[in-house]
Design a protein around this motif. Structure first.
Motif, PDB file in Angstrom:
ATOM      1  N   ILE A 231       4.155 -44.784 -50.642  1.00  0.00           N
ATOM      2  CA  ILE A 231       3.788 -43.504 -50.026  1.00  0.00           C
ATOM      3  C   ILE A 231       3.230 -43.728 -48.627  1.00  0.00           C
ATOM      4  CG2 ILE A 231       2.220 -41.533 -50.193  1.00  0.00           C
ATOM      5  CD1 ILE A 231       2.568 -41.649 -53.219  1.00  0.00           C
ATOM      6  N   LYS A 232       2.462 -44.803 -48.445  1.00  0.00           N
ATOM      7  CA  LYS A 232       1.923 -45.093 -47.114  1.00  0.00           C
ATOM      8  C   LYS A 232       3.043 -45.391 -46.112  1.00  0.00           C
ATOM      9  CE  LYS A 232      -2.693 -46.776 -48.325  1.00  0.00           C
ATOM     10  NZ  LYS A 232      -3.596 -47.952 -48.367  1.00  0.00           N
ATOM     11  N   GLU A 233       4.053 -46.143 -46.579  1.00  0.00           N
ATOM     12  CA  GLU A 233       5.187 -46.429 -45.696  1.00  0.00           C
ATOM     13  C   GLU A 233       5.925 -45.146 -45.316  1.00  0.00           C
ATOM     14  OE1 GLU A 233       7.647 -49.245 -47.622  1.00  0.00           O
ATOM     15  OE2 GLU A 233       6.250 -50.933 -47.381  1.00  0.00           O
ATOM     16  N   MET A 234       6.128 -44.280 -46.316  1.00  0.00           N
ATOM     17  CA  MET A 234       6.817 -43.020 -46.044  1.00  0.00           C
ATOM     18  C   MET A 234       5.985 -42.134 -45.122  1.00  0.00           C
ATOM     19  SD  MET A 234       8.343 -42.292 -49.861  1.00  0.00           S
ATOM     20  CE  MET A 234       9.147 -40.773 -49.396  1.00  0.00           C
ATOM     21  N   LEU A 235       4.678 -42.127 -45.337  1.00  0.00           N
ATOM     22  CA  LEU A 235       3.803 -41.331 -44.482  1.00  0.00           C
ATOM     23  C   LEU A 235       3.798 -41.867 -43.055  1.00  0.00           C
ATOM     24  CD1 LEU A 235       1.711 -39.080 -44.177  1.00  0.00           C
ATOM     25  CD2 LEU A 235      -0.045 -40.730 -44.874  1.00  0.00           C
ATOM     26  N   SER A 236       3.821 -43.187 -42.935  1.00  0.00           N
ATOM     27  CA  SER A 236       3.853 -43.787 -41.599  1.00  0.00           C
ATOM     28  C   SER A 236       5.133 -43.402 -40.858  1.00  0.00           C
ATOM     29  CB  SER A 236       3.745 -45.306 -41.727  1.00  0.00           C
ATOM     30  OG  SER A 236       3.879 -45.916 -40.468  1.00  0.00           O
ATOM     31  N   TYR A 237       6.266 -43.386 -41.579  1.00  0.00           N
ATOM     32  CA  TYR A 237       7.535 -43.008 -40.945  1.00  0.00           C
ATOM     33  C   TYR A 237       7.556 -41.530 -40.561  1.00  0.00           C
ATOM     34  CZ  TYR A 237      12.448 -41.793 -40.466  1.00  0.00           C
ATOM     35  OH  TYR A 237      13.634 -41.290 -40.001  1.00  0.00           O
ATOM     36  N   VAL A 238       7.036 -40.671 -41.492  1.00  0.00           N
ATOM     37  CA  VAL A 238       7.045 -39.225 -41.212  1.00  0.00           C
ATOM     38  C   VAL A 238       6.178 -38.901 -40.002  1.00  0.00           C
ATOM     39  CG1 VAL A 238       6.361 -36.966 -42.131  1.00  0.00           C
ATOM     40  CG2 VAL A 238       7.579 -38.586 -43.582  1.00  0.00           C
TER      41      VAL A 238
ATOM     42  N   GLN B 160       5.415 -32.226 -45.230  1.00  0.00           N
ATOM     43  CA  GLN B 160       5.635 -33.532 -45.854  1.00  0.00           C
ATOM     44  C   GLN B 160       4.422 -34.433 -45.690  1.00  0.00           C
ATOM     45  OE1 GLN B 160       9.215 -34.928 -43.959  1.00  0.00           O
ATOM     46  NE2 GLN B 160      10.535 -34.138 -45.591  1.00  0.00           N
ATOM     47  N   ILE B 161       3.824 -34.387 -44.515  1.00  0.00           N
ATOM     48  CA  ILE B 161       2.640 -35.227 -44.267  1.00  0.00           C
ATOM     49  C   ILE B 161       1.509 -34.834 -45.212  1.00  0.00           C
ATOM     50  CG2 ILE B 161       0.851 -35.753 -42.573  1.00  0.00           C
ATOM     51  CD1 ILE B 161       3.020 -35.514 -40.398  1.00  0.00           C
ATOM     52  N   GLU B 162       1.287 -33.535 -45.387  1.00  0.00           N
ATOM     53  CA  GLU B 162       0.228 -33.067 -46.301  1.00  0.00           C
ATOM     54  C   GLU B 162       0.520 -33.478 -47.738  1.00  0.00           C
ATOM     55  OE1 GLU B 162      -0.125 -28.904 -45.737  1.00  0.00           O
ATOM     56  OE2 GLU B 162      -0.994 -29.063 -43.722  1.00  0.00           O
ATOM     57  N   GLN B 163       1.774 -33.377 -48.162  1.00  0.00           N
ATOM     58  CA  GLN B 163       2.134 -33.770 -49.524  1.00  0.00           C
ATOM     59  C   GLN B 163       1.869 -35.256 -49.759  1.00  0.00           C
ATOM     60  OE1 GLN B 163       6.176 -32.634 -50.262  1.00  0.00           O
ATOM     61  NE2 GLN B 163       5.742 -30.427 -50.176  1.00  0.00           N
ATOM     62  N   PHE B 164       2.263 -36.070 -48.801  1.00  0.00           N
ATOM     63  CA  PHE B 164       2.041 -37.509 -48.953  1.00  0.00           C
ATOM     64  C   PHE B 164       0.547 -37.843 -48.963  1.00  0.00           C
ATOM     65  CE2 PHE B 164       6.444 -38.172 -47.039  1.00  0.00           C
ATOM     66  CZ  PHE B 164       7.016 -38.450 -48.265  1.00  0.00           C
ATOM     67  N   LYS B 165      -0.220 -37.159 -48.139  1.00  0.00           N
ATOM     68  CA  LYS B 165      -1.665 -37.415 -48.120  1.00  0.00           C
ATOM     69  C   LYS B 165      -2.306 -36.994 -49.433  1.00  0.00           C
ATOM     70  CE  LYS B 165      -2.472 -37.276 -43.144  1.00  0.00           C
ATOM     71  NZ  LYS B 165      -3.146 -36.581 -42.020  1.00  0.00           N
ATOM     72  N   ASN B 166      -1.885 -35.872 -50.011  1.00  0.00           N
ATOM     73  CA  ASN B 166      -2.411 -35.441 -51.317  1.00  0.00           C
ATOM     74  C   ASN B 166      -2.062 -36.450 -52.404  1.00  0.00           C
ATOM     75  OD1 ASN B 166      -3.514 -33.104 -50.231  1.00  0.00           O
ATOM     76  ND2 ASN B 166      -1.664 -31.878 -50.646  1.00  0.00           N
ATOM     77  N   GLN B 167      -0.830 -36.959 -52.356  1.00  0.00           N
ATOM     78  CA  GLN B 167      -0.437 -37.964 -53.343  1.00  0.00           C
ATOM     79  C   GLN B 167      -1.279 -39.228 -53.203  1.00  0.00           C
ATOM     80  OE1 GLN B 167       3.763 -38.709 -53.200  1.00  0.00           O
ATOM     81  NE2 GLN B 167       4.316 -36.558 -53.545  1.00  0.00           N
TER      82      GLN B 167
ATOM     83  N   LEU C 264       0.154 -48.366 -59.711  1.00  0.00           N
ATOM     84  CA  LEU C 264      -0.462 -47.464 -58.735  1.00  0.00           C
ATOM     85  C   LEU C 264      -0.470 -48.079 -57.337  1.00  0.00           C
ATOM     86  CD1 LEU C 264      -3.550 -46.037 -60.712  1.00  0.00           C
ATOM     87  CD2 LEU C 264      -1.482 -44.814 -60.036  1.00  0.00           C
ATOM     88  N   SER C 265      -0.727 -49.375 -57.278  1.00  0.00           N
ATOM     89  CA  SER C 265      -0.772 -50.052 -55.976  1.00  0.00           C
ATOM     90  C   SER C 265       0.604 -50.030 -55.300  1.00  0.00           C
ATOM     91  CB  SER C 265      -1.251 -51.485 -56.169  1.00  0.00           C
ATOM     92  OG  SER C 265      -1.274 -52.164 -54.929  1.00  0.00           O
ATOM     93  N   ASN C 266       1.648 -50.296 -56.087  1.00  0.00           N
ATOM     94  CA  ASN C 266       3.010 -50.263 -55.523  1.00  0.00           C
ATOM     95  C   ASN C 266       3.375 -48.859 -55.050  1.00  0.00           C
ATOM     96  OD1 ASN C 266       3.374 -52.993 -56.040  1.00  0.00           O
ATOM     97  ND2 ASN C 266       4.254 -52.623 -58.081  1.00  0.00           N
ATOM     98  N   HIS C 267       3.032 -47.878 -55.881  1.00  0.00           N
ATOM     99  CA  HIS C 267       3.325 -46.488 -55.513  1.00  0.00           C
ATOM    100  C   HIS C 267       2.572 -46.088 -54.250  1.00  0.00           C
ATOM    101  CE1 HIS C 267       3.651 -42.030 -56.906  1.00  0.00           C
ATOM    102  NE2 HIS C 267       4.536 -42.342 -55.970  1.00  0.00           N
ATOM    103  N   GLU C 268       1.332 -46.552 -54.161  1.00  0.00           N
ATOM    104  CA  GLU C 268       0.514 -46.238 -52.986  1.00  0.00           C
ATOM    105  C   GLU C 268       1.127 -46.840 -51.714  1.00  0.00           C
ATOM    106  OE1 GLU C 268      -4.138 -46.640 -51.509  1.00  0.00           O
ATOM    107  OE2 GLU C 268      -3.383 -47.882 -53.147  1.00  0.00           O
ATOM    108  N   ASN C 269       1.590 -48.077 -51.818  1.00  0.00           N
ATOM    109  CA  ASN C 269       2.211 -48.724 -50.646  1.00  0.00           C
ATOM    110  C   ASN C 269       3.477 -47.985 -50.199  1.00  0.00           C
ATOM    111  OD1 ASN C 269       0.235 -50.713 -50.547  1.00  0.00           O
ATOM    112  ND2 ASN C 269       1.376 -52.080 -51.932  1.00  0.00           N
TER     113      ASN C 269
ATOM    114  N   LYS D  27      -4.700 -38.597 -54.741  1.00  0.00           N
ATOM    115  CA  LYS D  27      -4.623 -38.618 -56.200  1.00  0.00           C
ATOM    116  C   LYS D  27      -4.504 -40.047 -56.721  1.00  0.00           C
ATOM    117  CE  LYS D  27      -1.965 -36.676 -60.021  1.00  0.00           C
ATOM    118  NZ  LYS D  27      -0.796 -35.846 -60.401  1.00  0.00           N
ATOM    119  N   ILE D  28      -3.675 -40.844 -56.058  1.00  0.00           N
ATOM    120  CA  ILE D  28      -3.495 -42.241 -56.481  1.00  0.00           C
ATOM    121  C   ILE D  28      -4.789 -43.024 -56.293  1.00  0.00           C
ATOM    122  CG2 ILE D  28      -2.322 -44.401 -55.886  1.00  0.00           C
ATOM    123  CD1 ILE D  28       0.165 -42.731 -55.300  1.00  0.00           C
ATOM    124  N   GLU D  29      -5.466 -42.777 -55.180  1.00  0.00           N
ATOM    125  CA  GLU D  29      -6.730 -43.478 -54.945  1.00  0.00           C
ATOM    126  C   GLU D  29      -7.755 -43.133 -56.021  1.00  0.00           C
ATOM    127  OE1 GLU D  29      -7.834 -42.410 -51.020  1.00  0.00           O
ATOM    128  OE2 GLU D  29      -6.392 -43.765 -50.038  1.00  0.00           O
TER     129      GLU D  29
END
Length: 419
Positions: free
Chosen positions: A205-212, A145-152, A198-203, A155-157
């Motif tokens: 994903i960052k929150e989800m990555l922080s929790y994971v 999950q962490i790798e998937q979120f980082k890839n996303q 994109l900015s909202n989506h990025e935020n 891509k968003i960046e």
């Protein structure tokens, strides 16, 4: 001559008759006088008071205990527990079917033990799978999950960087939009909206990555997995406790279930199987039926019970209340000496007779109550026991009144001096 003699004789008879009549009158007068004198003397005479007989009680039995009453009591062990079947099934006994001593944790038997052994093996396998598969698999999924979120995020960046460049230098990327019929203003607005998305989506994903990646996720999810397994294990252990008859404390076992060796013995849940007793101490439970017994100092009360080796004495231990027939009853518990436990074994279960004694402050003579009352019934009616003892035994003091006897002791020098 004859006529003169007859007259003379008749005259004598008249004289004698008058004399008799006069004597009768005098006798009657004297009788009345004596009767009046007797009545007068009876009315004026003062009644004589009979002296109260003084008794010497030294010949009566001397003791430092006074019998207060006869009681019906129960001899009970320190602890007693009736073991019941926790489930229904085929009952198997692991120990000989006879009374004996067992220790805490010993298993006497079980119900459907073959099935339980299979379930127990499955539980061990589940625990191994939890440690060797489920928990490692959770860590693998977490890393994935962490790798998937980082890839996303990468891509968003990239998309956001390209959109920002288009906004900063629209001339450079005009050729990309030649096929589009929209003007430059509309294209700019669309790019800004796209950047905001994109900015909202990025935020997010960052929150989800922080929790994971957080320790909190590990605590919650791994904790849930472990707690679910612990609950299953606890439920299985409860089944084990219901199925196996385990001794709750060190004691002696008496079997109640009619077990037949060599045959299949089926049992239903709730049936009595065995009775375990802790015989380190034996107590006598005495109901206090006489309210006057509550007035005595509890520490001076003693209980006497018959046994195989004679009378055995127990001393007061504690008091408690029990609900009997919808009401509370006060119970005094007496403790027997440990050396007498063997002699009292036959008294366990059911009720037995005993005697309640009061320990006196000093040795006293036990004088029968009926004898004292017969010596001075009027004094007893007016002044009760203390006044009666003071009259009949003036040199003795009343200590207490028992069931059949009155305890009296010689007055001390100090008491005699006060008098």
């Amino acid at each position: 001559m004859r006529k003169a003699g007859w007259k003379k004789k008749k005259l004598k008879m008249k004289i004698s008759l008058k004399f008799v009549r006069s004597n009768n009158l005098i006798f009657r007068i004297l009788s009345v006088f004596l009767s009046l004198k007797i009545c007068f003397s009876f009315l004026t005479a003062q009644p004589t008071k009979k002296p109260v007989p003084v008794m010497n009680p030294s010949g009566f039995k001397q003791s430092d205990r006074l019998l207060l009453g006869k009681v019906s009591l129960k001899v009970t062990p320190l602890r007693e527990y009736k073991m019941k079947a926790g489930s229904t099934g085929l009952f198997e006994l692991f120990v000989p079917y006879e009374s004996g001593k067992f220790k805490l944790g010993d298993r006497l038997g079980g119900i459907d033990t073959a099935k339980l052994e299979i379930d127990q093996e499955l539980m061990r396998m589940s625990e191994s799978l939890l440690k060797e598969k489920d928990i490692p698999q959770w860590h693998l999924q977490r890393r994935s999950q962490i790798e998937q979120f980082k890839n996303q995020l990468s891509k968003i960046e990239g998309e956001r960087s390209l959109a920002e460049q288009m906004l900063e230098n629209p001339e450079k990327y005009r050729e990309l939009f030649q096929s589009s019929k929209k003007d430059d203003v509309n294209q700019t607005l669309e790019l800004k909206a796209y950047l905001e998305t994109l900015s909202n989506h990025e935020n997010q994903i960052k929150e989800m990555l922080s929790y994971v990646e957080s320790v909190r996720k590990e605590e919650l999810e791994l904790g849930e997995i472990k707690k679910k397994f612990e609950l299953r294990k606890m439920q299985f252990e409860m089944r084990m406790q219901e199925a196996y008859l385990t001794v709750p404390f060190d004691g002696e076992i008496e079997f109640l279930f009619p077990y037949v060796e060599g045959e299949k013995n089926y049992i239903q849940a709730g049936m009595d199987v065995a009775l375990v007793r802790d015989l380190r101490e034996l107590h006598g439970q005495v109901p206090i039926v006489d309210p006057d017994w509550r007035l005595y100092n509890k520490q001076k009360l003693e209980l006497e019970v018959k046994s195989t080796k004679g009378n055995i004495t127990a001393r007061y231990l504690k008091s408690l209340s029990k609900e009997i027939s919808g009401g509370e009853e006060l119970i005094y518990s007496f403790k027997f000496d440990q050396q007498d436990n063997l002699a009292l074994r036959n008294q366990l279960g059911g009720r037995t007779d005993g005697m309640l004694y009061l320990k006196l402050s000093r040795s006293a003579h036990m004088v029968p109550k009926f004898l004292l009352v017969s010596l001075g019934p009027d004094i007893f009616r007016k002044e009760s026991w203390r006044g009666l003892v003071a009259q009949v035994c003036p040199e003795y003091d009343l200590l207490d009144v028992g069931l059949y006897s009155v305890a009296i002791a010689k007055k001390t020098t100090l008491e005699q001096g006060d008098e």
